[in-house]
Scaffold this motif. Structure first.
Motif, PDB file in Angstrom:
ATOM      1  N   TYR A 135      44.049  61.817  79.665  1.00 19.74           N
ATOM      2  CA  TYR A 135      45.211  61.320  80.389  1.00 19.74           C
ATOM      3  C   TYR A 135      45.182  59.811  80.411  1.00 19.74           C
ATOM      4  CZ  TYR A 135      46.402  65.993  81.819  1.00 19.74           C
ATOM      5  OH  TYR A 135      46.772  67.302  81.809  1.00 19.74           O
TER       6      TYR A 135
ATOM      7  N   LYS B  85      54.177  58.102  84.600  1.00 16.63           N
ATOM      8  CA  LYS B  85      54.947  59.344  84.549  1.00 16.63           C
ATOM      9  C   LYS B  85      56.343  59.129  85.142  1.00 16.63           C
ATOM     10  CE  LYS B  85      54.592  63.870  86.779  1.00 16.63           C
ATOM     11  NZ  LYS B  85      53.653  64.736  87.507  1.00 16.63           N
TER      12      LYS B  85
ATOM     13  N   LYS C 180      52.941  69.107  85.912  1.00 14.10           N
ATOM     14  CA  LYS C 180      51.500  69.293  86.115  1.00 14.10           C
ATOM     15  C   LYS C 180      50.672  68.086  85.692  1.00 14.10           C
ATOM     16  CE  LYS C 180      51.418  74.294  85.978  1.00 14.10           C
ATOM     17  NZ  LYS C 180      50.859  75.491  85.330  1.00 14.10           N
ATOM     18  N   TRP C 181      51.297  67.084  85.069  1.00 12.12           N
ATOM     19  CA  TRP C 181      50.532  65.877  84.751  1.00 12.12           C
ATOM     20  C   TRP C 181      50.054  65.288  86.069  1.00 12.12           C
ATOM     21  CZ3 TRP C 181      54.526  63.027  81.133  1.00 12.12           C
ATOM     22  CH2 TRP C 181      54.668  63.750  79.947  1.00 12.12           C
ATOM     23  N   PRO C 182      48.787  64.908  86.165  1.00  8.79           N
ATOM     24  CA  PRO C 182      48.266  64.432  87.448  1.00  8.79           C
ATOM     25  C   PRO C 182      48.828  63.071  87.859  1.00  8.79           C
ATOM     26  CG  PRO C 182      46.616  64.201  85.739  1.00  8.79           C
ATOM     27  CD  PRO C 182      47.781  64.916  85.118  1.00  8.79           C
ATOM     28  N   ASP C 183      49.255  62.976  89.111  1.00 12.48           N
ATOM     29  CA  ASP C 183      49.761  61.731  89.695  1.00 12.48           C
ATOM     30  C   ASP C 183      50.676  60.990  88.732  1.00 12.48           C
ATOM     31  OD1 ASP C 183      48.303  62.224  92.063  1.00 12.48           O
ATOM     32  OD2 ASP C 183      46.504  61.430  91.111  1.00 12.48           O
TER      33      ASP C 183
END
Length: 88
Positions: free
Chosen positions: A10, A22, A48-51
């Motif tokens: 990521y 994002k 669902k990509w983190p933060d």
């Protein structure tokens, strides 16, 4: 199901002008659904990509599809909506 043997990389947030968050990518695409369509994934996958992190390979994909988004003085689609292109 996520393959536990795959190392997903990521993109971390930094202050460098060439890095996208994002939220910024979602804004440039015109929403989560449109960003997902550009990447040919589900909107749930994007969610669902983190933060504010973006998977590194998705950044490469988006740079190929929309290099103008990654230019230092790229126009913002919320200010200049005609700069957003339809999904392929």
């Amino acid at each position: 199901m996520v393959d536990s043997t795959v190392n997903y990389s990521y993109h971390a947030i930094s202050n460098s002008e060439d890095e996208m968050t994002k939220s910024e990518l979602i804004r440039r695409a015109g929403g989560v659904v449109k960003l997902a369509a550009l990447l040919r994934v589900t909107s749930q996958a994007v969610s669902k990509w983190p933060d504010e992190a973006v998977p590194e390979l998705r950044l490469y994909q988006l740079r190929d599809l929309h290099p103008e988004w990654f230019e230092v003085d790229a126009p913002r689609p919320d200010v200049h909506p005609s700069t957003v292109h339809a999904a392929h």
